[in-house]
Write an enzyme that holds these catalytic residues in place. Sequence first.
Site, PDB file in Angstrom:
ATOM      1  N   ASN A  60      19.722  -5.622 -15.232  1.00 19.96           N
ATOM      2  CA  ASN A  60      20.230  -6.443 -16.534  1.00 19.96           C
ATOM      3  C   ASN A  60      20.843  -5.700 -17.447  1.00 19.96           C
ATOM      4  O   ASN A  60      21.650  -4.659 -17.302  1.00 19.96           O
ATOM      5  CB  ASN A  60      19.454  -7.492 -16.701  1.00 19.96           C
ATOM      6  CG  ASN A  60      18.821  -8.402 -15.594  1.00 19.96           C
ATOM      7  OD1 ASN A  60      19.555  -8.752 -14.779  1.00 19.96           O
ATOM      8  ND2 ASN A  60      17.574  -8.740 -15.670  1.00 19.96           N
TER       9      ASN A  60
ATOM     10  N   GLY B  44       9.913   2.319   0.815  1.00 19.24           N
ATOM     11  CA  GLY B  44       9.570   3.135   2.130  1.00 19.24           C
ATOM     12  C   GLY B  44      10.601   4.058   2.450  1.00 19.24           C
ATOM     13  O   GLY B  44      11.737   4.210   1.962  1.00 19.24           O
TER      14      GLY B  44
ATOM     15  N   VAL C 193       0.905  -1.013   0.019  1.00 19.48           N
ATOM     16  CA  VAL C 193      -0.046  -0.037  -0.053  1.00 19.48           C
ATOM     17  C   VAL C 193       1.032   1.252   0.100  1.00 19.48           C
ATOM     18  O   VAL C 193       1.873   1.190   0.901  1.00 19.48           O
ATOM     19  CB  VAL C 193      -1.043   0.097   1.337  1.00 19.48           C
ATOM     20  CG1 VAL C 193      -1.821   1.246   1.072  1.00 19.48           C
ATOM     21  CG2 VAL C 193      -1.630  -1.393   1.339  1.00 19.48           C
TER      22      VAL C 193
END
Length: 497
Positions: free
Chosen positions: A426, A477, A244
């Site tokens: 990559n 976060g 979320v």
Amino acid sequence: KANYFSKFSKAPVICKLVGRKVFDGVGQPTLEVEIYCTVKNYEKRICSTVMSSHSQIPENALPGTTEADEKERNDSVNTAVEWVNESLNTTLRDMKPTEQCKVDKMLGEYFTKKVEEKREIQKQEEKEVTLALTSCTPSATALPGKKKAERPGFRLFDFNIFCNTDIDKDPVEAVLCGSLAIGGTSLAVAKAGATISRIPLYLHIALLKCNQDSPKEITLPLPMVTLLKCEKLSPAKLKLVKEVMLIPPVQLSVKQGIERVLDIQKEMIRLLEPPGKMPQASKRISHLGCLITGCDNVEQPLLLMQTACNNIGLELGTDMYLAINCAAHELMDYAKGKYEILTGMFKSPDEMVDMYVELINKFPFIIALIDPLRKEDRQQWNNVCCALGSKCYLIAEDAATYISKLKIDQNINIPTCSGVVLKYINQTKVSDLIELTGLLDGQRHITILGSPDGESSDDSLVDLAVGLGARFIKLGGLSRGERVTKYNRLLAIEDEL
């Protein structure tokens, strides 16, 4: 005088590349590339970049799968270090770091050659297996009672094990061992080009995208800050929501937005603490740098967010918005052909569309759904876009992991959606991102630069997002140093601009 004469000196050229194995924020091996240039006849270290590592292994994978992935990752990093220190070191010597397109073209050719070599080796191995199988069949002329000797070190394989038994599941794209060397070198060259031009990396990228014309204006991407990671292990029942995220309103500065997110985070920590206990929130911080909690239904984390905001005088839908990462590809039960959204509760792709319509109608402050369906369910992507396209962004992340596969003849090969999360992983090259974001802009898709699972403390991703003109940046976060470093870079660029 010195400054005057320095204008006539020879432009710096690359004299040495150094590749080394380092570790990312979750202790996984990854690649660092250093660039040295000849500047006024002296060899000088210009810059270095550390690649982020990306894993396709889901969190609930079996231990054997995880071990195999770790071994593969280790081999890939060792190969990448070898490529940088040997072949690429020779190939790029004496090239100007400001010639990004030229460098990326050479990197692309080198990578194509390596892919061809790999194919040839595989063909050869397949031939050998076929010959061995043939030779294992008893010949008509074999003497009775005599058993044909088995080839040493060879046993018959059940090829069905390796076949993709899921009829409607796209096979996972194989990542070439060593491919990190391409992405790492391309980004290091871009960083060196910016350093030598004495401009920030974001401006260097913006100039490359605008073909050296000064960009009209540089706008900052809106941060998508992950606040909650929903645990999928029992006793938690909810499987549908992976992350979320909070999105600050556009009228706030990045600094104001991040401060507001931190206020909500503090309140959320308080709400998640059992009453009468000492705070232990630090034990529930994910590698994504966010809080971890288990939930029993889809509404629970959303109502929790609403409560946290209300408690500090903020209103969702005005003062802050939500985005949900559904990660639908991790929910599919292939035996049933349905998504497991709660423990033991399954929904068909069509039922998923109805559920999202209901969810957005009930919680209109959700302005983005990431990976609401797998990329294979193209018809349902169309349906959900028709139903919700005017109410929220429908974004492909897993459905768009491979930048090499996204572009097909000036078209974007993705399901119908509002935007795409691009990851610098990559063999991605800086030129690929510039070309692809140009195409996405032209087709009115929004670009989101996303942080891979295994983040490094290199903050170049933020400069890439700003320079490419991404609408959003998804960094995880506001905990864990390797993620906070990037938010701090975003704040520094805001100050500069």
